[in-house]
Design an enzyme around this catalytic site. Sequence first.
Site, short mmCIF file in Angstrom:
data_model
loop_
_atom_site.label_atom_id
_atom_site.label_comp_id
_atom_site.label_asym_id
_atom_site.label_seq_id
_atom_site.Cartn_x
_atom_site.Cartn_y
_atom_site.Cartn_z
N HIS A 43 0.90 -1.32 0.46
CA HIS A 43 -0.16 0.22 0.21
C HIS A 43 1.13 1.23 0.19
O HIS A 43 2.28 1.52 0.61
CB HIS A 43 -0.75 0.13 1.37
N TYR A 44 0.33 2.76 -0.37
CA TYR A 44 1.14 3.06 0.13
C TYR A 44 -0.26 4.54 0.85
O TYR A 44 -1.18 4.21 1.28
CB TYR A 44 1.12 4.80 -0.68
N THR A 45 0.94 5.08 1.93
CA THR A 45 -0.31 6.23 3.07
C THR A 45 -1.24 7.10 2.54
O THR A 45 -2.28 7.38 2.84
CB THR A 45 0.69 6.29 3.87
N GLU A 106 2.49 -0.66 4.52
CA GLU A 106 1.99 0.46 4.16
C GLU A 106 3.83 1.20 3.67
O GLU A 106 4.65 1.30 4.46
CB GLU A 106 1.15 0.81 5.16
N HIS A 153 -2.96 -3.04 -3.11
CA HIS A 153 -4.27 -2.96 -2.32
C HIS A 153 -4.90 -2.82 -3.70
O HIS A 153 -6.09 -3.47 -4.13
CB HIS A 153 -3.97 -1.55 -2.15
N ASP A 163 -4.23 2.21 -4.61
CA ASP A 163 -2.34 1.63 -4.39
C ASP A 163 -1.70 0.10 -4.82
O ASP A 163 -2.47 -0.80 -4.73
CB ASP A 163 -2.36 2.29 -3.38
#
Length: 290
Positions: A43-45, A106, A153, A163
Site C-alpha cells: 500500500h501507499y499511505t 504501508e 492493494h 495503490d
Amino acid sequence: MPLRLLPLVCLLLWLTGCTSGLKIDTRYNSPNHDSRVQYVVLHYTSSGFERSLNHLLAGEVSSHYLIGATPPIIYRLVDENRRAWHAGDSSWQGRTWLNSTSIGIEIVHPGYTDTSAGRVWHPWPQDQIDALIPLLKDILQRHGLGPERVVGHSDVAPQRKVDPGPLFPWRQLADAGVAIWPEQRKVEHYQRQLGGQTPPMQWFEMALEQFGYSLARAPEQVNASKNLLAAFQMRFRPARFDGVADAETAAILAALVPQTVNSPLWCKPAAQSMTLAAPSALPPCPQPYR
C-alpha cells in the site's frame, strides 16, 4: 493429623491445583502444516509520516509494517502472527477478506495529486524501494511464499483502490525476486499471434480471474470489468491504464496465464475489431508459448 490442620492442608492442595494450570503434552508435532500467511499486500499511505503513523495507531486500520520516507525506517506495528486491518473487502485467487491471510506493508508516499491539468502521480524514492526489497525477501523466505504472492492493494480491491499506483517499480521488484513480471519474449509471441486483433471482453474477464482477480466481489459495480482491467494495466502496462481492452494488454495477460489461449475466445476478435480484417485473414487459434 490433627483436625485443626485439615482446613490448612485442603487450602494448600487447592492452591497447588490452581497454580499448576493447563498442561499440554508437546512431544508430538505433525509435519502437515504451512504458514497462515499466503500473501503480502503493498500500500501507499497517501499522507506524510506523522499522519500515517497516527492513522495506523489510533485510527480504525492497521498494518504489519510501515516504511517511512526520509529516512525509510521500517517500523513493525503489528506482530505477523496477528491480523492487521489493512486490506478490507478484498479478494485474490479465490480467497476473500485477506486481512486473515496476508501481511500488510504501508509505505509513506503521497500517491497522486489531482490538478487542473489532470492527475499527477508521484515517483517512488529509490531508498524506499531499497528498504522494501530485503523486507519482502525476509517475509517470503520465512513463510515459504513465492514472488507471485506479493500483490498491490489495487489488485485485491480493484473496485475501490489504486495503490501502490502506476509508478510503483514492480519490474524492479521482479528483478530482485520478490514480484513477478511477464517475459518480453512471451508477450511479443502472443502479440504476433493476435495479429493486431483484440479478444472479446469475455476472454479478458476469464483470464483476469484465472490470474487472481475477482468479478464476483462486485456484481452490482458499474464498469467492474473495466476496473479489473485497469488495475492489471496499472501494474503491468502502466504507460496506459484506461481499462480499455487491446491486443497489447491481451498479450501481456496471456504471457502470465498462458493456458487461457486455449480458449476459443482467444481467436475470436472483439466486435470493434471485426472491420480490421476479413474472417479469412484472422490468425489461427494459437497454442501456449513453449
